[in-house]
Design an enzyme around this catalytic site. Structure first.
Site, PDB file in Angstrom:
ATOM      1  N   HIS A 196       0.631  -1.018   0.167  1.00 19.47           N
ATOM      2  CA  HIS A 196       0.230   0.160  -0.055  1.00 19.47           C
ATOM      3  C   HIS A 196       0.984   1.502  -0.202  1.00 19.47           C
ATOM      4  O   HIS A 196       0.326   2.500  -0.126  1.00 19.47           O
ATOM      5  CB  HIS A 196      -0.918  -0.144   1.339  1.00 19.47           C
TER       6      HIS A 196
ATOM      7  N   ASP B 256      -0.326  -7.612   1.584  1.00 21.67           N
ATOM      8  CA  ASP B 256       0.304  -6.503   2.070  1.00 21.67           C
ATOM      9  C   ASP B 256       1.750  -6.435   1.651  1.00 21.67           C
ATOM     10  O   ASP B 256       2.247  -5.855   2.680  1.00 21.67           O
ATOM     11  CB  ASP B 256      -0.458  -5.627   3.397  1.00 21.67           C
TER      12      ASP B 256
ATOM     13  N   SER C 150       4.488   2.600   8.414  1.00 18.22           N
ATOM     14  CA  SER C 150       3.860   1.917   7.002  1.00 18.22           C
ATOM     15  C   SER C 150       5.018   1.174   6.107  1.00 18.22           C
ATOM     16  O   SER C 150       6.044   1.979   5.309  1.00 18.22           O
ATOM     17  CB  SER C 150       2.909   2.256   5.726  1.00 18.22           C
TER      18      SER C 150
END
Ligand SMILES: *[C@@H]1O[C@H](CO)[C@@H](O)[C@H](O)[C@H]1NC(C)=O
Length: 277
Positions: A96, A143, A234
């Site tokens: 992502h 992910d 992230s």
């Protein structure tokens, strides 16, 4: 009958309201504002000593596999995230970070050997990236992604880390999460690399927070009780026993709430990663 109705409605309400839905649309909502704030903070050198959510600044060389990411989107704006150096030419990150459902990045600058995202260390720009073929932008399943970079030699401050393998769930284990993410839900940015010690929880317990759509076998969760990852972390590493066990994926959106966060479970992707190293 009345009781049954009450219980049904309560259950329906619980199904609708009980789960925290992970926040999507990463770059627009998180990464771009984060990159702007970090640049301002680093340029102004106004770090005020505010702490990561129960964590602290990381020393240079303590996490030589940490790979900061400055991502340039197709529209030219910048976003930031994290990754992990897994070989001389490969950085593991979250899918992502590279494609959040709306924007694909144009290229990424990988920052190695620095505890500051916008200065120092070795910086390598790449547009060679592979997202997991079954990455689901809506549920954040799979992910995970790999960025290929030009060869980097190892040193005291730049080195790969091994990948978790096998069937250990790590439930109950203590781990370190590392990143350039926000230190408070609503604070000025810290330009320094931070680390926080967190405890892995079982997927069953984690489903109580995010539900079964988000927490699948290849998910790994932490409790958040002792600190947490936050926006801007992230793609970065979660490490236990000096092995990479997780890739930072999602949280509840309120980092200081001491609620769980989700990671891509590295042992589930071990063979996918190895086939690309
Ligand atoms: C890596 O180290 C080798 C041996 O010292 C050297 O020849 C090479 O130029 C170095 N590569 C880079 C990218 O620094």
């Amino acid at each position: 009958m009345k009781l049954f109705l009450v219980v049904s409605l309560f259950c329906l309400g619980a199904l609708v309201a009980a789960y925290d839905i992970p926040e999507l649309d990463y770059h627009e909502r998180v990464g771009i504002p984060r990159a702007h704030a970090l640049r301002q903070a680093e340029l102004a050198a106004d770090f005020d000593g505010s702490r990561i959510i129960s964590g602290s600044p990381a020393a240079l060389g303590a996490y030589p596999y940490m790979a900061g990411q400055i991502m340039t989107l197709t529209d030219g704006r910048e976003s930031i995230g994290g990754g992990t150096l897994i070989s001389n030419t490969r950085v593991l990150t979250a899918a992502h970070n590279l494609f959040d459902g709306r924007q694909m990045i144009r290229h990424v600058t990988i920052v190695l050997g620095s505890v500051r995202i916008f200065s120092g260390g070795t910086r390598i720009t790449s547009n060679r990236m592979e997202l997991h073929g079954n990455y689901n932008v809506n549920t954040l399943e799979n992910d995970i992604a790999i960025v290929t970079i030009n060869w980097v030699n190892y040193s005291n401050t730049i080195r790969n880390i091994g990948l978790a393998s096998g069937s250990n769930t790590y439930a109950g284990a203590w781990a370190w999460a590392i990143g350039f993410g926000k230190t408070r839900d609503a604070s000025a940015a810290s330009p320094d690399l931070m680390h926080v010690r967190v405890q892995v929880i079982s997927n069953d317990v984690c489903r109580g927070t995010f539900g079964a759509n988000f927490v699948v076998a290849s998910t790994l969760c932490i409790s958040g009780a002792t600190g947490n990852i936050c926006t801007g972390d992230s793609g970065g590493p979660l490490v236990a026993d000096n092995l990479l066990i997780g890739v930072t994926s999602y949280g509840t959106g309120v980092c200081e709430a001491r609620r769980p966060s989700g990671f891509a479970r590295v042992s589930s992707f071990n063979s996918w990663i190895r086939a690309r190293m």
